[in-house]
Design an enzyme around this catalytic site. Structure first.
Site, PDB file in Angstrom:
ATOM      1  N   HIS A   1      -3.105 -16.453  40.085  1.00 39.45           N
ATOM      2  CA  HIS A   1      -1.804 -16.701  40.700  1.00 39.45           C
ATOM      3  C   HIS A   1      -0.994 -17.681  39.854  1.00 39.45           C
ATOM      4  O   HIS A   1      -1.549 -18.620  39.273  1.00 39.45           O
ATOM      5  CB  HIS A   1      -1.973 -17.220  42.126  1.00 39.45           C
ATOM      6  CG  HIS A   1      -2.564 -16.189  43.042  1.00 39.45           C
ATOM      7  ND1 HIS A   1      -3.140 -16.495  44.253  1.00 39.45           N
ATOM      8  CD2 HIS A   1      -2.674 -14.842  42.913  1.00 39.45           C
ATOM      9  CE1 HIS A   1      -3.568 -15.392  44.840  1.00 39.45           C
ATOM     10  NE2 HIS A   1      -3.296 -14.377  44.046  1.00 39.45           N
TER      11      HIS A   1
ATOM     12  N   GLY B   1       1.902  -8.976  33.515  1.00 35.24           N
ATOM     13  CA  GLY B   1       0.910  -8.881  32.447  1.00 35.24           C
ATOM     14  C   GLY B   1       0.259 -10.235  32.266  1.00 35.24           C
ATOM     15  O   GLY B   1       0.229 -11.061  33.187  1.00 35.24           O
TER      16      GLY B   1
ATOM     17  N   HIS C   1      -0.767  -2.611  40.069  1.00 34.75           N
ATOM     18  CA  HIS C   1      -0.090  -3.861  40.442  1.00 34.75           C
ATOM     19  C   HIS C   1      -0.196  -4.922  39.364  1.00 34.75           C
ATOM     20  O   HIS C   1       0.244  -6.045  39.547  1.00 34.75           O
ATOM     21  CB  HIS C   1      -0.630  -4.376  41.782  1.00 34.75           C
ATOM     22  CG  HIS C   1      -1.880  -5.208  41.690  1.00 34.75           C
ATOM     23  ND1 HIS C   1      -2.892  -4.956  40.796  1.00 34.75           N
ATOM     24  CD2 HIS C   1      -2.288  -6.294  42.399  1.00 34.75           C
ATOM     25  CE1 HIS C   1      -3.854  -5.841  40.968  1.00 34.75           C
ATOM     26  NE2 HIS C   1      -3.524  -6.670  41.919  1.00 34.75           N
TER      27      HIS C   1
END
Length: 862
Positions: A584, A759, A784
């Site tokens: 994240h 990416g 995703h």
């Protein structure tokens, strides 16, 4: 990295401790205890060392000490904080259970095939297939079986037809289930039933919980290992025949599990002293000598590890039926230092309530001992000053204690150590102020930090996502994505990169643990779960346009906050508006390519423009919710799970009540995730305002789109020519609805839903539009993200975080900031697939069409 002296004890699986330096040649074969959501064992994947490092000694009010380098992170109530940022008076989290010194057990065969000579050959084969025959004293399975035998000796029963029963509280039975599975057998679900009791003429009801194994092989194996068969009161069992041959830490597995079942919990005797914990047994007169021998063998083990016991008590009880019974009782001496040794080295297993209470007792006793030690030192100093001629009135002014204490120290003398002061709390009062977390940590205050010279230092890395371990008792070291566009160009940003990445890192909470943009309570969390981004709008963290450009306008109608556990809500209340950890991130990017001018214009994108990408999810709340329902699925649908090729595919059958509950809970977690990203975006706007000295509205910092990852939704799709409602699980996928689909926001309906594909932080990301063939080929979905080609474990072996960070800055002008070098190493560009190739496939298949490419400028990670 490289932060602890060689004599620092690391807590390992099965209650062992070992100096960190001794892990050098064996770390890959060990598992360290990690303070994650719970206290768990995790494989060690890394060992490092460095010579001649400056270290500092940290001491707490409870007398805990550890030496570490200044950059060594400590777990605090606010997350991981490096030592150099801590001060006297700050709180840190400790796990007070220290365990016993590690020692290599003598290898011998505990159970062999010969012990089952009279059994059915099929039973023998079942044990051989599980690598339990022969069973050696050095086998990992043997350590788990020691715990199961010890607990069963206290609170288990051997039943007919191969049934082996264990009785405990549900959370403790879950641990027993885990160990039964770990040795190769399938435990039952947790049963519950109401029981009626009568004691001294008083009747009352209790709820009894139990788990059983129906395997005859498991039952026979436990009996061969020493679990009593038949009525325990009449049995002549003692400790198992092999007990004396075990390493002390192995003996502790058996004994502490027995204590978890049978020993009393820590409790106040009167005010500031504790009762001695006691364990007792009833045996018939004929079996009483064997019962006393059992107690003596346990007492001898405790003495060997430095724990003193009281004399074994033996007294007659009321007869049961026609047979006289004897009650036997063994107690731990309630001297404070003795109890500290007991609770920190042996304690209780398979009993969370007793373990939690023992941690409170440990902290209370250590606090009391530290206070008494300080008063002893004051008394010694006062006497010395008086002997040197200092007037008592002057001595009193030197110390912040009761004047009468000084007078007695100087004039009356003392026999033994002083008592704690009158205002020192009693144990029950103290317990009301102390919290023990699910991972068995509790907070304590730093009393001193002092320079402690230089020495060689060491560090280890674990595979667990918490990335911490227990050293000398201290804890040391649903998602989706949204893009926000701006009217800033790359030229506007250049020169501000360092300031921007530092400000974002300081103002957007990241990493494991608590800490969010806002403080919320459970009531507010429930409102967020029900209302989604509407809550953020009402509370000033969003504008109307933000909702219009969010999937489902940031609100799932099917959300049901009542289906989310209290534990999950508690975890979520401190994490609203935080990135978390792992993959994240928050990334400031520049648009490098526009592939479709019409759709690029519709999305408000042009070359050289600055955009912000936010990738995170529902944090601990979502993770806990998933775990909660997986456990329910395991209990209710074990038969279905046994048919699956991988237990990771566990699910509740559609139409079942459990499936409906889970769907309501998952939709609530989706609402939470949208709010989480919304608050991060709101905080990002504020950071840009300060860095560029203008309102965010002038910079046109508008939400391009927010799309969820890793969720399941009820959608209408055509299959075999017929439209129907389906659960679409997008795991590792994201929605990609084409132009004209009614669920695409009106502003994008003519060109298709925006699709955001992150990416790596060295390769850039893509903005796509839902392709015309997505409904036909993939139920309106595409990939995703780039996806990993290397595990986190391997990444930290192949990459050094600081090197990755420096290369990104020096060679590509990408500024990265993270909670640790390990995080950067785990997310190094080389561990991800080629995002260009991933997007090429999507584009050529027509499920997600290329619109724009972006490239990182600043990146912050947990």
């Amino acid at each position: 990295m490289n932060c602890l002296p060689g004599d620092t004890d690391v807590l390992l699986e099965f209650g062992r401790r070992i100096p960190i330096e001794e892990l050098r040649n064996r770390f890959e074969d060990e598992r360290a205890i990690v303070a994650g959501d719970e206290s768990v064992a995790s494989p060690i994947q890394l060992f490092t060392e460095r010579e001649n490092a400056a270290v500092y000694e940290v001491e707490t009010e409870t007398g805990d000490r550890i030496r570490a380098t200044a950059d060594h992170p400590f777990l605090t109530p606010d997350g991981m904080v490096e030592l150099e940022a801590l001060s006297e008076g700050d709180d840190v989290l400790v796990q007070p259970f220290r365990g016993l010194e590690d020692e290599e057990p003598d290898e011998f065969t505990v159970v062999s095939k010969d012990d089952f000579a009279d059994e059915n050959p099929q039973l023998v084969r079942s044990l051989e297939d599980r690598n339990l025959l022969p069973l050696k004293s050095t086998d990992e399975a043997f350590n788990r079986l020691l715990k199961l035998v010890g607990f069963h000796t206290g609170d288990g029963a051997i039943g007919h037809g191969g049934q082996t029963w264990f009785y405990a509280e549900p959370e403790d039975l879950e641990s027993i289930q885990e160990d039964i599975r770990a040795v190769g057998f399938t435990p039952s679900k947790i049963y519950e039933r109401e029981r009626s009791h009568e004691i001294d003429g008083n009747s009352f009801e209790t709820t009894e919980y139990s788990v059983r194994s129906s395997s005859k092989g498991f039952q026979k194996l436990l009996c061969e290992l020493g679990a009593p068969d038949g009525r325990k009161i009449e049995s002549e069992f003692t400790t198992p025949w092999y007990f004396d041959r075990l390493a002390d830490w192995q003996k502790a597995l058996y004994v502490s599990a027995y204590f978890g079942a049978e020993m009393s919990a820590p409790s106040a005797q009167h005010d500031k002293n504790l009762y001695c914990p006691k364990v007792s047994q009833n045996r018939t007169v004929d079996a009483a000598d064997a019962g006393e021998q059992f107690m003596r063998e346990i007492a001898a083990f405790l003495e060997d590890v430095g724990v003193e016991t009281n004399r074994i008590e033996r007294f007659e009880t009321d007869s049961r039926g026609k047979r006289e019974t004897i009650r036997l009782r063994l107690g731990i001496k309630n001297d404070s230092k003795n109890l500290i040794r007991f609770f920190s080295t042996v304690g209780y297993r398979y009993n969370r309530q007793k373990r939690t209470q023992s941690i409170k007792a440990l902290q209370y006793l250590k606090t009391k001992e530290a206070v008494i030690d300080r008063r002893s030192e004051i008394a010694r100093q006062a006497k010395a000053m008086a002997d040197g001629g200092t007037p008592v009135t002057d001595i009193k002014s030197q110390f912040d204690v009761n004047e009468r204490f000084i007078e007695r120290s100087v004039w009356s003398g003392r026999n033994g150590r002083p008592r704690p002061p009158a205002d020192f709390p009693g144990f029950e009062e103290y317990c009301e102020t102390v919290t023990v977390d699910e991972n068995l940590t509790t907070r304590t205050r730093i009393s001193a930090i002092e320079r402690a010279g230089e020495c060689s230092v060491y560090d280890i890395g674990v595979t667990h996502e918490a990335h911490n371990f227990i050293a000398d008792g201290f804890v040391v070291s649903n998602c989706g994505v949204r893009m926000m566009r701006t009217n800033l160009t790359y030229d506007d940003l250049q020169g501000h990169e360092e300031e921007l990445v530092n400000s974002l890192f300081a103002n957007v909470p990241s990493g494991l643990g608590k800490g969010g943009v806002v403080e919320t309570d459970v009531d507010e969390v429930e409102e967020i779960l029900e209302r989604g981004v509407e809550w953020a709008l009402e509370n000033g963290h969003a504008v109307e346009e933000d909702l219009l450009c969010c999937e489902d306008e940031g609100h799932r109608e099917e959300a049901d906050a009542s289906k989310i556990s209290q534990k999950a809500k508690e975890r979520g209340k401190g994490q609203v508006g935080s990135l978390g950890s792992g993959n994240h991130f928050l990334e400031v990017q520049r648009v490098t390519d526009i592939f479709d001018d019409e759709r690029g214009a519709a999305f408000g994108l042009e070359e050289d423009q600055i955009v912000v990408l936010i990738h995170c999810g529902s944090r601990g709340l979502g993770h806990q919710t998933c775990n909660d329902y997986l456990r329910k699925i395991e209990k209710q649908h074990q038969g279905l799970l046994n048919q699956l090729p991988d237990r990771e595919l566990a699910a509740a059958p559609a139409g079942s009540q459990l499936a409906e509950d889970y769907y309501g809970a998952m939709n609530a977690a989706i609402n939470f995730a949208w709010v989480n990203r919304q608050l991060i975006m709101h905080r990002t706007r504020q950071v840009f305002e300060r860095v560029f000295d203008r309102p965010w509205q002038e910079m046109e910092m508008e939400l391009l789109y927010d799309v969820a990852h890793n969720i399941a939704k009820k959608e209408t799709h055509e299959v075999d020519g017929e439209a129907g409602e389906y659960f679409v699980h997008r795991k590792g996928a994201t929605r990609a609805f084409p132009a004209g689909h009614p669920e695409v926001p009106a502003v994008y309906r003519d060109v298709g839903q925006p699709v955001i594909i992150p990416g790596s932080m060295g390769a850039g990301s893509y903005v796509l539009a839902g392709g015309d063939r997505s409904m036909e080929l993939t139920f309106g979905s595409t990939a995703h993200g780039a996806g990993r080609v290397m595990s986190r474990t391997q990444a930290k072996k192949d990459y050094w975080g600081e090197d990755v960070r420096d290369e990104l800055r020096d060679q590509q002008q990408i500024f990265v900031k993270a909670q640790s070098g390990a995080t950067v190493a785990e997310e190094a560009p080389g561990v991800y697939k080629d995002v260009d190739e991933v997007v090429r496939v999507s584009d050529e298949l027509g499920i997600g069409d290329k619109v724009a490419r972006t490239f990182p400028v600043c990146n912050i990670k947990g």
